[in-house]
Structures are given as structure tokens and as C-alpha cells.
Design a protein around this motif. Structure first.
Motif, mmCIF file in Angstrom:
data_model
loop_
_atom_site.group_PDB
_atom_site.id
_atom_site.type_symbol
_atom_site.label_atom_id
_atom_site.label_comp_id
_atom_site.label_asym_id
_atom_site.label_seq_id
_atom_site.Cartn_x
_atom_site.Cartn_y
_atom_site.Cartn_z
ATOM 1 N N GLN A 4 0.825 -1.206 0.000
ATOM 2 C CA GLN A 4 0.000 0.000 0.000
ATOM 3 C C GLN A 4 0.865 1.264 0.000
ATOM 4 O O GLN A 4 0.524 2.256 -0.647
ATOM 5 N N PHE A 5 2.008 1.203 0.707
ATOM 6 C CA PHE A 5 2.910 2.356 0.666
ATOM 7 C C PHE A 5 3.414 2.601 -0.753
ATOM 8 O O PHE A 5 3.453 3.737 -1.230
ATOM 9 N N SER A 8 0.930 4.357 -2.813
ATOM 10 C CA SER A 8 0.559 5.714 -2.398
ATOM 11 C C SER A 8 1.299 6.751 -3.233
ATOM 12 O O SER A 8 2.288 6.454 -3.906
ATOM 13 N N TRP A 9 0.816 8.003 -3.162
ATOM 14 C CA TRP A 9 1.437 9.073 -3.936
ATOM 15 C C TRP A 9 2.902 9.256 -3.526
ATOM 16 O O TRP A 9 3.763 9.512 -4.366
ATOM 17 N N ARG A 10 3.160 9.083 -2.239
ATOM 18 C CA ARG A 10 4.534 9.252 -1.757
ATOM 19 C C ARG A 10 5.433 8.132 -2.266
ATOM 20 O O ARG A 10 6.557 8.365 -2.721
ATOM 21 N N PHE A 52 -7.047 -1.596 3.914
ATOM 22 C CA PHE A 52 -6.951 -1.513 2.457
ATOM 23 C C PHE A 52 -7.333 -2.830 1.782
ATOM 24 O O PHE A 52 -7.836 -2.827 0.656
ATOM 25 N N LYS A 260 -9.999 5.195 -1.462
ATOM 26 C CA LYS A 260 -8.703 4.555 -1.286
ATOM 27 C C LYS A 260 -7.570 5.552 -1.565
ATOM 28 O O LYS A 260 -6.592 5.626 -0.794
ATOM 29 N N LYS A 261 -7.719 6.304 -2.645
ATOM 30 C CA LYS A 261 -6.684 7.281 -2.996
ATOM 31 C C LYS A 261 -6.515 8.316 -1.883
ATOM 32 O O LYS A 261 -5.388 8.677 -1.507
ATOM 33 N N LEU A 264 -4.812 6.682 1.172
ATOM 34 C CA LEU A 264 -3.382 6.484 0.915
ATOM 35 C C LEU A 264 -2.624 7.788 1.082
ATOM 36 O O LEU A 264 -1.508 7.817 1.621
ATOM 37 N N GLN A 265 -3.229 8.888 0.621
ATOM 38 C CA GLN A 265 -2.545 10.182 0.709
ATOM 39 C C GLN A 265 -2.471 10.641 2.171
ATOM 40 O O GLN A 265 -1.449 11.175 2.608
ATOM 41 N N PHE A 268 0.044 8.191 4.274
ATOM 42 C CA PHE A 268 1.472 8.229 3.927
ATOM 43 C C PHE A 268 1.882 9.653 3.526
ATOM 44 O O PHE A 268 2.305 9.896 2.415
#
Length: 269
Positions: A4-5, A8-10, A52, A260-261, A264-265, A268
Motif C-alpha cells: 500500500q505504501f 501511495s502518492w509518496r 486496504f 482509497k486514494k 493512501l494520501q 502516507f
């Protein structure tokens, strides 16, 4: 947790910054090993992973429902138009009529920017719905003028299945046919008819290779089955319910993906 990390965007930012190559990007294992991963205790990692996992299962189940509804629609289109399945109380054979005897092909053009314009990119392929509020677009391009209850059919690359049954006045910008039903056929039935297997086969007998277009002479001279108007209305009602179910389920899928998006943001940062 690690998967999941990386999604993520990061995580994506870290991976993209380590890509090498020009024409064909790749991520060497040495660079991957250098990606910094934010670590929390194992219990919290499990909680995040479980959260998730639940969302992913909901997304998968919702996509399965969309696939099942679309398959049901495909089967019903086939069975209704080959008349192997009929509504109760209807048994008379359908009349065969040439397409040109059912519709008027509208050719009036307009560049009136006060009415919305519809282009291929505004339509959700195969679903006959808009993906945006076209009233907010600023567009003065010339297009074919259409009225509510007209049927828009994208003749360019007809296999893309760009069609629309608008409830507003507008301009069809691009390679569209604007079809207006005559008194022998309901507009609603016409919209279902252009999605039928036979119409799709005929519409895809096209000219051109890179940019194929449906041939009006071929389509207009092809005969299609036409039931009485009360049966036409029942057919429309059935597919309208199916289309609304598909649209509602697609909206649910989009909401889950957005959730979910967002999570995740937030998780992280």
C-alpha cells in the motif's frame, strides 16, 4: 502494508524519481533498495493492511457486479433482437423496416456557443453517458445541431461505441450521426436499436483503415426488426433500468477508488 505504501502518492513519487533510462524507463533493484519507507509498529501495519484489503475487496466485488450487469445487457440485447425472448403478452412477429425509413439524419449545423457541445471525449464509451457537465465547456466549434430525444451515434471508429440519448439542445462536434426518429419508431427504442448486435455489425462495415467510418449507404439500406410501439416502450424501460444500475454501480466504484486514494494520501504523508 509495504504494497500500500508503494501504491501511495509518496511511494510512487519515490519510485519515479529513481527511474533510469530514456525511451524505456526501468527501476534498478539497487535504487529500489534505497527507497525510504515510513515504518510504524507491526500492529498498526496490520490494521492498515486490513483496512486496504477490505477496500480492495469492495472494489473488486463492485467491478464484478458491473461486469455481470454489462454481460446481462449484452445477452438481453441478443435475445430480444433475435426474438428468442419476448415480453409476456407479445407474440406477433416484428416488422422489418429499412433504417432510412425509421429516421431522419439531421444535418443542420450550428456554432452557437450558448448551447452545449458534445465531443467523443465527453462520452463514456459503451455506456451512453457523459463524463462531465458539458454546459461548463467553452467551445465555439461548429457541430450538428441536436434536440432532446435525438440519438447521437459516433460514426468514426464505430467499434468505440460512442452514443448518446441527450435530454438537452446542443451541438455534436466531430464525426457523429444525429438521428431523429419518425412516427413509426420511438426515440427511446431507436437508442436501444443502435446498440443491438445487428446494428453494430452493420455499422462496423466501414471504409478506411486507420480512421474507419460507418457507411451511411450500407446502414440506411439495412432492414431492422421493429415491434409495435407498446413493446418498443417496454424494451426501452428494461434497458433504461439496466443502464441506470450500471451507472449507479460505476459511481460506487469511483467513490471507492477515490476513498482509497484519499486514505493512501492521508496515511502516507
Amino acid at each position: 502494508f509495504l504494497v500500500q505504501f508503494l501504491l501511495s502518492w509518496r511511494g510512487q513519487k519515490e519510485l519515479l524519481s529513481r527511474n533510469t533510462g530514456t525511451a524505456l524507463k526501468q527501476l534498478p533493484i539497487k535504487q529500489l533498495k534505497d527507497v525510504p519507507v515510513p515504518i510504524v509498529n507491526l500492529d498498526e501495519q496490520k490494521e492498515i493492511g486490513a483496512l486496504f484489503s477490505s477496500i480492495d475487496n469492495l472494489i473488486a466485488a463492485t467491478q464484478d457486479k458491473i461486469d455481470a450487469l454489462e454481460q446481462a445487457k449484452k445477452v438481453l440485447l441478443q435475445r430480444l433482437f433475435d426474438q428468442s425472448w419476448r415480453f409476456k403478452g407479445y407474440s406477433d412477429p416484428w416488422e422489418k423496416r429499412k433504417f432510412k425509413d425509421l429516421v431522419v439524419r439531421v444535418n443542420k449545423t450550428s456554432d452557437d456557443s450558448t448551447i452545449p457541445s458534445v465531443e467523443f471525449e465527453d462520452i463514456i464509451s459503451k455506456q451512453g453517458r457523459l463524463n462531465k457537465d458539458v454546459r461548463l465547456k467553452i467551445n465555439s466549434k461548429q457541430g450538428i445541431y441536436f434536440e432532446p430525444q435525438d440519438v447521437l451515434f459516433g460514426k468514426l471508429r464505430p467499434y468505440l461505441q460512442n452514443w448518446l440519448f441527450p435530454s438537452f439542445y446542443g451541438r455534436a462536434v466531430g464525426d457523429f450521426w444525429v438521428l431523429r426518429a419518425n412516427s413509426s419508431v420511438l426515440s427511446e427504442y431507436l437508442f436501444v436499436l443502435i446498440q443491438s448486435p445487428r446494428f453494430q455489425i452493420v455499422a462496423n462495415i466501414s471504409s478506411g483503415t486507420k480512421m474507419p467510418r460507418s457507411d451511411w449507404n450500407t446502414v440506411s439500406n439495412t432492414s431492422f426488426p421493429i415491434p409495435v410501439q407498446s413493446e418498443q416502450r417496454k424494451i426501452w424501460q428494461l434497458f433504461n433500468v439496466l443502464d441506470n444500475l450500471i451507472a449507479a454501480t460505476q459511481s460506487r466504484l469511483s467513490s471507492l477508488e477515490l476513498l482509497k486514494k484519499s486514505l493512501l494520501q492521508d496515511l502516507f504523508i
